[in-house]
Design an enzyme around this catalytic site. Structure first.
Site, PDB file in Angstrom:
ATOM      1  N   PRO A 262       5.841  -4.985  -1.094  1.00 16.82           N
ATOM      2  CA  PRO A 262       5.629  -3.853  -1.996  1.00 16.82           C
ATOM      3  C   PRO A 262       5.929  -4.207  -3.450  1.00 16.82           C
ATOM      4  O   PRO A 262       6.841  -4.974  -3.738  1.00 16.82           O
ATOM      5  CB  PRO A 262       6.644  -2.823  -1.494  1.00 16.82           C
ATOM      6  N   GLY A 263       5.131  -3.660  -4.346  1.00 14.73           N
ATOM      7  CA  GLY A 263       5.421  -3.755  -5.773  1.00 14.73           C
ATOM      8  C   GLY A 263       5.774  -2.371  -6.289  1.00 14.73           C
ATOM      9  O   GLY A 263       6.921  -2.057  -6.610  1.00 14.73           O
TER      10      GLY A 263
ATOM     11  N   GLY B 275       0.830  -1.192   0.000  1.00 20.55           N
ATOM     12  CA  GLY B 275       0.000   0.000   0.000  1.00 20.55           C
ATOM     13  C   GLY B 275       0.868   1.248   0.000  1.00 20.55           C
ATOM     14  O   GLY B 275       0.368   2.357   0.173  1.00 20.55           O
TER      15      GLY B 275
ATOM     16  N   CYS C  67      -7.337   2.318 -32.073  1.00 19.31           N
ATOM     17  CA  CYS C  67      -8.636   2.735 -32.592  1.00 19.31           C
ATOM     18  C   CYS C  67      -9.688   2.637 -31.505  1.00 19.31           C
ATOM     19  O   CYS C  67     -10.557   1.763 -31.500  1.00 19.31           O
ATOM     20  CB  CYS C  67      -8.993   1.913 -33.816  1.00 19.31           C
ATOM     21  N   GLU C  68      -9.560   3.506 -30.595  1.00 19.64           N
ATOM     22  CA  GLU C  68     -10.369   3.593 -29.389  1.00 19.64           C
ATOM     23  C   GLU C  68      -9.812   4.847 -28.709  1.00 19.64           C
ATOM     24  O   GLU C  68      -8.680   5.217 -28.974  1.00 19.64           O
ATOM     25  CB  GLU C  68     -10.063   2.377 -28.515  1.00 19.64           C
TER      26      GLU C  68
ATOM     27  N   TYR D 116      -7.252   3.286 -14.889  1.00 13.83           N
ATOM     28  CA  TYR D 116      -7.344   3.815 -13.522  1.00 13.83           C
ATOM     29  C   TYR D 116      -7.463   5.331 -13.491  1.00 13.83           C
ATOM     30  O   TYR D 116      -7.470   5.914 -12.413  1.00 13.83           O
ATOM     31  CB  TYR D 116      -6.079   3.469 -12.719  1.00 13.83           C
TER      32      TYR D 116
ATOM     33  N   ARG E 198      -2.672   2.245 -17.742  1.00 15.02           N
ATOM     34  CA  ARG E 198      -3.046   2.839 -16.452  1.00 15.02           C
ATOM     35  C   ARG E 198      -3.827   4.149 -16.586  1.00 15.02           C
ATOM     36  O   ARG E 198      -4.801   4.354 -15.867  1.00 15.02           O
ATOM     37  CB  ARG E 198      -1.818   3.034 -15.560  1.00 15.02           C
TER      38      ARG E 198
HETATM   39  C1  LIG Z   1      -0.493  -6.365  -5.879  1.00 11.49           C
HETATM   40  C2  LIG Z   1      -0.164  -6.885  -4.567  1.00 11.49           C
HETATM   41  C3  LIG Z   1       0.828  -6.270  -3.785  1.00 11.49           C
HETATM   42  C4  LIG Z   1       1.589  -5.032  -4.217  1.00 11.49           C
HETATM   43  O1  LIG Z   1       0.857  -3.853  -4.213  1.00 11.49           O
HETATM   44  P1  LIG Z   1       1.597  -2.467  -4.560  1.00 11.49           P
HETATM   45  O2  LIG Z   1       0.569  -1.442  -4.444  1.00 11.49           O
HETATM   46  O3  LIG Z   1       2.155  -2.585  -5.932  1.00 11.49           O
HETATM   47  O4  LIG Z   1       2.702  -2.283  -3.589  1.00 11.49           O
HETATM   48  C5  LIG Z   1       1.116  -6.829  -2.573  1.00 11.49           C
HETATM   49  N1  LIG Z   1       0.472  -7.940  -2.129  1.00 11.49           N
HETATM   50  C6  LIG Z   1      -0.484  -8.560  -2.852  1.00 11.49           C
HETATM   51  C7  LIG Z   1      -1.138  -9.769  -2.324  1.00 11.49           C
HETATM   52  C8  LIG Z   1      -0.844  -8.050  -4.082  1.00 11.49           C
HETATM   53  O5  LIG Z   1      -1.795  -8.660  -4.800  1.00 11.49           O
END
Ligand SMILES: *Cc1c(COP(=O)(O)O)cnc(C)c1O
Length: 416
Positions: free
Chosen positions: A269-270, A227, A337-338, A311, A307
């Site tokens: 984290p991603g 998050g 084409c959109e 989003y 995105r």
């Molecule tokens: C996508 C995901 C994350 C990473 O979320 P970020 O907002 O990119 O940090 C972490 N845990 C789970 C289980 C997820 O599906």
């Protein structure tokens, strides 16, 4: 990126226009030094005896990026069995991979168990099925604390009618199953959703999770998911990782004392780790003034970076070819084409046809959400690592588009 004498450079000194020339556009570029810096920031923010950072690899799954994380000492969070397999191919040990899928069937969970990865179970049906099949196999339970958080409805996962996790109100049921089936619950997990704006909401959810954790006798870890917010616009607020880390560490260390065991604190984290490391370079095909707007049309679209359309998210743009140009107002659009608008009413130094634009924050959920819509090829990917640029994925070709298509013969002889 750094602006020096009216030219942009990546932090290591490489000129993005050179890369556009060498590899052509559209092009994804990831700066390994930024990934490493973000990883270290995250690790340094927590003062606990045991910390584990699982990189949530759905953000960016290129195997070279996974290997980079492995070299930094990170572990992995995978949401599909295919991501688990990519992680293993990248060199992660099975126990370094956490498998946190949502809504998959028991077969996919069993595959994870056969591969030996850590498993997070997110519904009672699967918990029961898995418990009957493999009561010996340690599992983590994904709890939904029902704290409403998240940047928008599509990525918010903690609210009451969310499909994610086992409701914290169903904890008595989980405990009864755990006792009856003699489950080995080694971890407790939550992931409340991306883009938490408010650290306070996160701490509230954490409190609920810790209360749930007290109910399990032999935990090894508590996983708070992710998050973490990163800035997308100049001046955006982002998670203050040091303040957050200090507050969570204090609370967690207190919890371990009460629990009488040093548990491992886990985050996954991603976006925080890869978003800012990514740049997407595109070429301007056409500048098209209309009665109301000046459009800049680029050689990409929602097929490569969805995105903004999906989003409504903001990606900052710079004109790499004309940094000193007079700022003008553009709506930057794709060639699909959109309606695929990257940004409306953006003030950008004058754009000329052939200029190279850069979209920032293109590391997380950009390439991994790309498609072949309109039968366009997916772009190449470049990793900047130790001062050099490395091609880590080739641009697709016609062969890739046809790869799995089956010619049934009779239709190739169609005459009119
Ligand atoms: C996508 C995901 C994350 C990473 O979320 P970020 O907002 O990119 O940090 C972490 N845990 C789970 C289980 C997820 O599906």
């Amino acid at each position: 990126m750094i602006l020096k004498e009216d030219r942009y450079f990546f932090e290591g000194g490489i000129d993005p226009l050179d890369l556009a020339g060498k590899y052509d556009c559209p092009l994804y570029v990831y700066d390994g030094a930024v990934i490493e810096r973000q990883y270290r920031r995250m690790v340094n923010a927590f003062q606990v005896p045991r910390l584990r950072i699982n990189y949530a690899c759905k953000a960016l799954t290129n195997i070279s990026v996974l290997r980079l994380f492995k070299s930094l000492g990170a572990c992995l969070d995978a949401v599909s069995i295919q991501e688990v397999q990519l992680g293993l191919k990248a060199g992660f040990e099975p126990r370094e991979i956490s498998f946190t899928p949502n809504g998959v069937n028991i077969d996919e969970i069993m595959e994870g168990a056969e591969l030996g990865v850590k498993i997070h179970i997110d519904n009672i049906s699967i918990l029961e099925q898995f418990g009957h099949l493999r009561p010996d196999y340690p599992i983590g339970i994904r709890i939904n604390p029902h704290i409403l958080a998240g940047g928008n409805a599509k990525i918010s996962t903690g609210h009451l009618d969310s499909k994610f996790g086992i409701s914290v109100h169903q904890l008595p049921h989980v405990l009864r199953l755990a006792e009856t089936l003699k489950l080995k619950v080694e971890g407790i997990h939550m992931h409340t959703g991306s883009d938490i704006l408010d650290a306070e909401a996160f701490l509230q959810a954490a409190e609920i999770l810790l209360n749930a954790a007290y109910q399990f006798e032999d935990l090894d870890y508590v996983d708070f998911g992710s998050g973490f917010k990163v800035p997308y616009r100049p001046g955006d607020i982002s998670t203050d990782i040091d303040e957050f880390g200090a507050r969570i560490s204090t609370r967690f260390n207190q919890f371990c004392k009460d629990y009488e065991k040093d548990l491992c604190l886990v985050f996954e984290p991603g976006k925080f780790l890869v978003s800012e490391a990514g740049y997407f370079l595109v070429r301007v095909n056409v500048v098209k003034p209309t009665p109301a707007t000046v459009f800049a049309g680029v050689d990409s679209g929602l097929n490569h970076l969805i995105r903004p359309m999906f989003y409504n998210s903001y990606h900052h743009m710079t004109n790499l070819s004309n940094p000193a140009g007079k700022p003008r107002i553009y709506t930057v659009v794709g060639y699909i084409c959109e309606t695929d608008t990257f940004g409306v009413n953006r003030q950008i130094p004058e754009i000329r046809e052939g200029d190279i634009l850069c979209f920032h924050n293109a590391g997380a959920y950009c390439y991994t959400m790309s498609s072949n819509y309109n039968s366009r090829f997916r772009p190449a990917e470049i990793l900047l690592y130790q001062g050099r640029d490395h091609l880590i994925r080739k641009r697709e070709t016609m062969e890739d588009l046809l790869h799995n298509q089956v010619d049934i013969g009779i239709l190739s002889k169609v005459s009119v």
